[in-house]
Motif scaffolding. Structure first.
Motif, PDB file in Angstrom:
ATOM      1  N   UNK A  93       1.196  -1.360   0.082  1.00 52.66           N
ATOM      2  CA  UNK A  93      -0.067   0.038  -0.055  1.00 52.66           C
ATOM      3  C   UNK A  93       1.002   1.673  -0.188  1.00 52.66           C
ATOM      4  N   UNK A  94       1.944   1.521   1.115  1.00 54.85           N
ATOM      5  CA  UNK A  94       2.777   2.630   1.155  1.00 54.85           C
ATOM      6  C   UNK A  94       4.006   2.901   0.315  1.00 54.85           C
ATOM      7  N   UNK A  95       4.420   2.176  -0.756  1.00 57.42           N
ATOM      8  CA  UNK A  95       5.375   1.444  -1.735  1.00 57.42           C
ATOM      9  C   UNK A  95       4.343   1.418  -3.455  1.00 57.42           C
ATOM     10  N   UNK A  96       2.906   2.099  -3.520  1.00 54.90           N
ATOM     11  CA  UNK A  96       1.779   2.268  -4.524  1.00 54.90           C
ATOM     12  C   UNK A  96       1.935   3.293  -4.109  1.00 54.90           C
ATOM     13  N   UNK A  97       1.524   4.575  -3.065  1.00 48.10           N
ATOM     14  CA  UNK A  97       1.847   5.478  -2.780  1.00 48.10           C
ATOM     15  C   UNK A  97       2.675   6.777  -3.080  1.00 48.10           C
ATOM     16  N   UNK A  98       4.006   5.912  -2.410  1.00 54.22           N
ATOM     17  CA  UNK A  98       5.448   6.865  -2.717  1.00 54.22           C
ATOM     18  C   UNK A  98       5.491   7.090  -4.106  1.00 54.22           C
ATOM     19  N   UNK A  99       4.997   6.056  -5.114  1.00 57.52           N
ATOM     20  CA  UNK A  99       5.296   6.750  -6.161  1.00 57.52           C
ATOM     21  C   UNK A  99       4.514   7.478  -6.453  1.00 57.52           C
ATOM     22  N   UNK A 100       4.204   8.326  -5.216  1.00 59.22           N
ATOM     23  CA  UNK A 100       3.316   9.844  -5.703  1.00 59.22           C
ATOM     24  C   UNK A 100       4.022  10.728  -5.973  1.00 59.22           C
ATOM     25  N   UNK A 118      13.872   7.602 -10.400  1.00 63.26           N
ATOM     26  CA  UNK A 118      14.502   6.669  -9.474  1.00 63.26           C
ATOM     27  C   UNK A 118      13.140   7.232  -8.451  1.00 63.26           C
ATOM     28  N   UNK A 119      12.952   6.206  -7.595  1.00 63.60           N
ATOM     29  CA  UNK A 119      12.520   6.027  -6.036  1.00 63.60           C
ATOM     30  C   UNK A 119      13.377   5.560  -5.163  1.00 63.60           C
ATOM     31  N   UNK A 120      12.756   6.171  -4.177  1.00 65.87           N
ATOM     32  CA  UNK A 120      13.591   5.736  -2.482  1.00 65.87           C
ATOM     33  C   UNK A 120      12.484   6.005  -1.385  1.00 65.87           C
ATOM     34  N   UNK A 121      12.204   4.423  -0.850  1.00 65.93           N
ATOM     35  CA  UNK A 121      10.869   4.905  -0.063  1.00 65.93           C
ATOM     36  C   UNK A 121      11.952   4.463   1.560  1.00 65.93           C
ATOM     37  N   UNK A 122      11.637   4.953   2.545  1.00 63.45           N
ATOM     38  CA  UNK A 122      12.544   5.034   3.473  1.00 63.45           C
ATOM     39  C   UNK A 122      11.182   4.811   5.008  1.00 63.45           C
ATOM     40  N   UNK A 123      11.401   3.660   5.682  1.00 58.80           N
ATOM     41  CA  UNK A 123      10.067   3.451   6.870  1.00 58.80           C
ATOM     42  C   UNK A 123      10.459   3.431   7.815  1.00 58.80           C
ATOM     43  N   UNK A 124       9.792   4.005   8.728  1.00 59.36           N
ATOM     44  CA  UNK A 124      10.525   3.537  10.353  1.00 59.36           C
ATOM     45  C   UNK A 124       9.781   3.050  11.033  1.00 59.36           C
ATOM     46  N   UNK A 125       8.505   2.357  10.001  1.00 58.23           N
ATOM     47  CA  UNK A 125       7.090   1.282  11.263  1.00 58.23           C
ATOM     48  C   UNK A 125       6.368   1.039  10.101  1.00 58.23           C
ATOM     49  N   UNK A 126       5.697  -0.036  10.160  1.00 54.55           N
ATOM     50  CA  UNK A 126       4.918  -0.277   9.263  1.00 54.55           C
ATOM     51  C   UNK A 126       3.982   0.812   8.984  1.00 54.55           C
ATOM     52  N   UNK A 127       3.410   1.006   8.220  1.00 57.97           N
ATOM     53  CA  UNK A 127       1.797   1.489   8.630  1.00 57.97           C
ATOM     54  C   UNK A 127       0.677   0.912   8.632  1.00 57.97           C
ATOM     55  N   UNK A 128      -0.382   2.037   9.599  1.00 56.17           N
ATOM     56  CA  UNK A 128      -1.696   1.238   9.432  1.00 56.17           C
ATOM     57  C   UNK A 128      -3.156   1.649   8.957  1.00 56.17           C
ATOM     58  N   UNK A 163      11.696   9.737  -1.628  1.00 61.62           N
ATOM     59  CA  UNK A 163      12.159  10.816  -2.467  1.00 61.62           C
ATOM     60  C   UNK A 163      12.203  10.209  -3.935  1.00 61.62           C
ATOM     61  N   UNK A 164      12.337  10.578  -5.140  1.00 59.01           N
ATOM     62  CA  UNK A 164      11.850  10.711  -6.315  1.00 59.01           C
ATOM     63  C   UNK A 164      13.046  11.499  -7.118  1.00 59.01           C
TER      64      UNK A 164
END
Length: 172
Positions: A93-100, A118-128, A163-164
């Protein structure tokens, strides 16, 4: 996939909490729309609730939607599963939105003129939950190369960043 442990003692700077309440999980999905005569109905890829318009007032679904320059905030959720018939994981879910991050940070007064390189996704925790909050926090460009970052949230607060890197689209 880093090993989890306790945070260190002491205080470390963080931006202020995001106090924008997430939309209800029960909010109905968007309805299919028709682009013009002879076209078929389609469902938008994302369901988006913009937080504010150019005036700084909360977004009104019945009012015009403005593309303001500067910090942009919205709640987004996907309307399609990555794999048909399978409920997406929270990471998907969050990876799909991260592309936004590309259209959200790189759109300007003349539309979106950058191709996502290019896109980089960093997460400190799993979203709810299904809603992911996004807020632009950086954009810079030089010689046709752009970098844009947006912060990511769920109903409990900040979860990470996307970050894109983009390249200018040349139109001949």
């Amino acid at each position: 996939l880093l090993k989890k442990s306790a945070n260190p003692e002491g205080e470390i700077w963080s931006p202020p909490d995001w106090e924008i309440k997430a939309p209800s999980e029960d909010m109905p999905p968007p309805e299919a729309v028709t682009k013009g005569s002879g076209s078929t109905d389609f469902l938008p890829i994302w369901q988006t609730v913009n937080v504010q318009d150019d005036t700084g007032k909360p977004y009104d679904e019945n009012g015009p939607q403005h593309r303001k320059l500067g910090v942009r905030q919205a709640w987004i959720r996907e309307t399609f599963s990555l794999i048909s018939g399978i409920e997406p994981s929270q990471l998907v879910r969050i990876a799909q939105v991260a592309d936004f991050a590309n259209p959200f940070t790189n759109s300007g007064t003349k539309g979106l003129n950058y191709i996502n390189a290019d896109i980089t996704l960093y997460l400190q925790r799993t979203p709810i939950g299904s809603w992911i909050g996004v807020e632009t926090s950086y954009h810079g460009a030089d010689n046709g190369v752009s970098v844009g970052t947006m912060s990511l949230y769920d109903r409990c607060g900040r979860v990470g960043t996307s970050t894109v890197c983009g390249l200018t689209q040349s139109r001949s």
